[in-house]
Design a protein around this motif. Sequence first.
Motif: not given
Length: 235
Positions: A3-4, A76-79, A148-157, A171-177
């Motif tokens: 998970e990295h 929230l940031e993942i990675g 309100d905002f989530v950035f995903i940049d970790a293991d691709k699996e 929540r409704p309206g949360t931005t996800v990248v």
Amino acid sequence: MSEHKPSARGPFEHKPQAGWVAVEDFLTETVVHPDAALQRAVQSATDAGMPPIEVTPNAGKLLKLLVQVSGARRVLEIGTLAGFSAIWMAQGLPDGGRLVTCEYLTKHAEIARANVAAAGLADKVEVRVGPALDTLAALHAEGQEPFDFVFIDADKENNSNYLDWAVRLGRPGTTVVLDNAVWEGVVLDPAMDQVNAPGIIGALELLGKHPQLDATVIQTVGSKGWDGFALARVR
């Protein structure tokens, strides 16, 4: 399953064209202007022998602007890596804003905390250590306020799992990248990277059919080669 972030893209990596890098450097110097704290974060990663896989400065600035445009107060940031993207996003938060970032490796987390503190953002950023799926489950169990905002940049699996958690913790309206959505074109030829391609393609398919996500994908080129990111909104 790790998970990295993977340390390399493998033998199929596309060598960046000189023009792509020159334009990126011009835009960074002319428009983006990363400050000393951000430059320190990149240098600390190099000094620690981390793979050079943090987002580019223009992408980091985009994350900051998206945080601001979306009016996000909780990110929230993942990675995490060395905290480069976390610093960018935290700089976009208003007073009282909060960013929680998930890092698999203790060494990386310690460096990220030092970089965040040097940037004067320790009061806004919390670095949690351990497998991201465990951290996300813990956040849910704690009854945290929606992000309100989530950035995903970790293991691709685990991309699809991370997207599911982005919806659950948002929540409704949360931005996800979602970063690395093109990955040198493996979406057209999964055999190019049998480790990462299935997770990337699966996540894109999920974005296209998830009843609670409305998404698009933007291709990019630059010092990191040929790639792209997905931008989604929770319905």
